[in-house]
Design a protein around this motif. Structure first.
Motif, PDB file in Angstrom:
ATOM      1  N   LEU A   1       0.815  -1.176  -0.051  1.00 12.04           N
ATOM      2  CA  LEU A   1      -0.150  -0.074  -0.050  1.00 12.04           C
ATOM      3  C   LEU A   1       0.729   1.126  -0.090  1.00 12.04           C
ATOM      4  O   LEU A   1       0.278   2.416  -0.109  1.00 12.04           O
ATOM      5  CB  LEU A   1      -0.971   0.092   1.133  1.00 12.04           C
ATOM      6  CG  LEU A   1      -0.546  -0.350   2.565  1.00 12.04           C
ATOM      7  CD1 LEU A   1       0.093   0.789   3.380  1.00 12.04           C
ATOM      8  CD2 LEU A   1      -1.816  -1.027   3.190  1.00 12.04           C
TER       9      LEU A   1
ATOM     10  N   ALA B   1      -2.937  -6.167  -0.199  1.00  6.06           N
ATOM     11  CA  ALA B   1      -3.828  -5.546   0.840  1.00  6.06           C
ATOM     12  C   ALA B   1      -5.391  -5.758   0.409  1.00  6.06           C
ATOM     13  O   ALA B   1      -5.704  -5.776  -0.977  1.00  6.06           O
ATOM     14  CB  ALA B   1      -3.393  -4.044   0.999  1.00  6.06           C
TER      15      ALA B   1
ATOM     16  N   HIS C   1      -0.511   0.772  11.663  1.00  8.53           N
ATOM     17  CA  HIS C   1      -0.985   0.127  10.557  1.00  8.53           C
ATOM     18  C   HIS C   1      -0.926  -1.431  10.638  1.00  8.53           C
ATOM     19  O   HIS C   1       0.073  -1.616   9.931  1.00  8.53           O
ATOM     20  CB  HIS C   1      -0.568   0.825   9.442  1.00  8.53           C
ATOM     21  CG  HIS C   1      -1.597   0.489   8.215  1.00  8.53           C
ATOM     22  ND1 HIS C   1      -1.880   1.304   7.235  1.00  8.53           N
ATOM     23  CD2 HIS C   1      -2.492  -0.530   7.891  1.00  8.53           C
ATOM     24  CE1 HIS C   1      -3.041   0.861   6.446  1.00  8.53           C
ATOM     25  NE2 HIS C   1      -3.152  -0.385   6.907  1.00  8.53           N
TER      26      HIS C   1
ATOM     27  N   MET D   1      -1.660 -13.402   2.519  1.00  8.06           N
ATOM     28  CA  MET D   1      -1.905 -12.416   1.798  1.00  8.06           C
ATOM     29  C   MET D   1      -1.039 -12.326   0.685  1.00  8.06           C
ATOM     30  O   MET D   1      -1.038 -11.910  -0.541  1.00  8.06           O
ATOM     31  CB  MET D   1      -1.751 -11.002   2.418  1.00  8.06           C
ATOM     32  CG  MET D   1      -2.822 -10.616   3.780  1.00  8.06           C
ATOM     33  SD  MET D   1      -2.414  -9.477   4.743  1.00  8.06           S
ATOM     34  CE  MET D   1      -2.505  -7.965   3.691  1.00  8.06           C
TER      35      MET D   1
HETATM   36  O1  LIG Z   1      -4.520  -2.118   5.302  1.00  2.36           O
HETATM   37  C1  LIG Z   1      -4.524  -3.276   4.816  1.00  2.36           C
HETATM   38  C2  LIG Z   1      -5.378  -3.696   3.680  1.00  2.36           C
HETATM   39  O2  LIG Z   1      -5.150  -4.854   3.544  1.00  2.36           O
HETATM   40  O3  LIG Z   1      -6.040  -2.806   3.352  1.00  2.36           O
END
Ligand SMILES: O=CC(=O)O
Ligand SMILES: NC(=O)C1=CN([C@@H]2O[C@H](COP(=O)(O)OP(=O)(O)OC[C@H]3O[C@@H](n4cnc5c(N)ncnc54)[C@H](O)[C@@H]3O)[C@@H](O)[C@H]2O)C=CC1
Length: 319
Positions: free
Chosen positions: A54, A76, A286, A298
């Motif tokens: 991100l 993300a 975060h 992920m």
């Molecule tokens: O902030 C993380 C996401 O996966 O969006």
């Protein structure tokens, strides 16, 4: 010749292995440092795939610098760092990583909620600093959670997972969403409210919308003024959904009781940030999805999405 896949951050080996047979993988080989913009644009000149995180802004400039690009696979679920419309114009497929992080992020939202309500960071700091001298009747007193009302703003995957946990705390579940979700109301006994009513009724407001043109500064000065003076705001979505300056003022002036934040208007925040001068704000860096298992899942999903597109197959989780 195998297509070039540029991976903009060092990822776990098992995620990189997903691409090794089908792609020529190039990697920004640092974990805690974003790839400099000029390096990224240079690397993308002949790349057909990009795995982004991100911190990478995927915009017209990047797309022009990457004429062979076919896919941007964001690691993300949020994809506000990507100009999806520009990608569409350039024929670039965008993917994200929903679902695999839902429960982990909901856990973090609850950790933040409890830490804020029960003043856990201040309490732990007191012990560590040797300041714990006696048991005191009103020392470090916080707010109760059990039996209170939880307001979810953005009743999607993570919002629902946060609400489900609230059942164990005997809470009344209220929510606001773009559209009512009768199935969630049935499953969890949740009640749909207008945003205005949610702000007025919720003891704890948890924000879980994506960041879009509609949600930018959705919570500003006026909205904060409608909340209870004993309310807690928890933001696990994206910083710009809340007007941070208005939030700092509201916390300073006791307009609301406290805030638990995982995200900020500009990240990362430095030690001199006004939020960090406040005793009633708990600030995390975060880390919503930050468990080893979830970050690995992920990363694997992001790489698999890119590989699928580069092999001419459907991505698993397109935006
Ligand atoms: O902030 C993380 C996401 O996966 O969006
Ligand atoms: N802090 C962190 O590390 C993490 C943050 N996130 C953030 O959480 C967001 C939500 O993730 P999911 O639940 O998986 O997404 P989702 O798409 O399942 O849920 C979002 C919900 O917000 C609602 N919504 C959108 N615009 C709205 C508006 N203007 N008013 C009211 N409701 C609105 C949607 O209808 C949807 O129900 C992500 O977009 C991301 O920004 C997600 C994972 C980790």
């Amino acid at each position: 010749m195998r297509p070039v896949l540029y991976i903009a951050r060092k990822l776990p080996d098992e995620a990189l292995r997903v691409a090794e047979n089908d792609c020529e993988v190039r990697l920004w080989d640092r974990e805690s440092e974003p790839v400099p913009r000029n390096v990224l644009l240079d690397q993308l000149r002949d790349a057909e795939g990009l795995v982004s995180v991100l911190t990478e802004r995927v915009d017209e400039e990047l797309l022009k610098a990457a004429p062979r690009l076919k896919v941007v696979a964001n690691m993300a679920v949020g994809y506000d760092n990507i100009d999806v419309e520009a990608c569409r114009r350039h024929g670039v497929i965008v993917t994200n990583t929903p679902d695999v992080l839902t429960e982990t992020t909901a856990d973090l939202a609850w950790a933040l909620l409890l830490a804020t309500a029960r003043r856990l960071p201040q309490s732990a700091e007191l012990v560590r600093d040797g300041g714990w001298t006696t048991w005191s009747p009103l020392g470090l007193t916080g707010l109760d959670i059990y039996g209170k009302s939880l307001g979810i703003l953005g009743m999607g995957r993570i919002g629902e997972a946060v609400a489900r946990r609230a059942q164990g705390f005997g809470m009344t579940i209220l929510y606001h969403n773009r559209r009512p979700r009768p199935e969630v109301e049935e499953r969890l006994g949740a009640r749909y409210l207008s945003l205005d009513a949610l702000l007025r009724e919720a003891d704890i407001l948890v924000i879980l919308t994506p960041l879009t043109a509609e949600t930018r500064h959705l919570i500003g000065r006026n909205e904060l003024a409608k909340m209870k003076s004993t309310a807690i705001l928890v933001n696990v979505s994206r910083g710009p959904v809340v007007d941070e300056e208005a939030l700092v003022d509201a916390l300073r002036q006791g307009v609301i009781w406290g805030a638990g934040l995982d995200v900020y208007e500009r990240e990362p925040i430095g030690a001199d940030h006004p939020l960090l001068q406040l005793d009633n704000a708990v600030c995390l860096p975060h880390i919503g999805s930050a468990t080893v298992a979830t970050r690995t899942a992920m990363a694997r999903l992001a790489v698999q999405n890119a590989v699928n597109v580069l092999k001419g197959e459907k991505p698993l989780t397109p935006v």
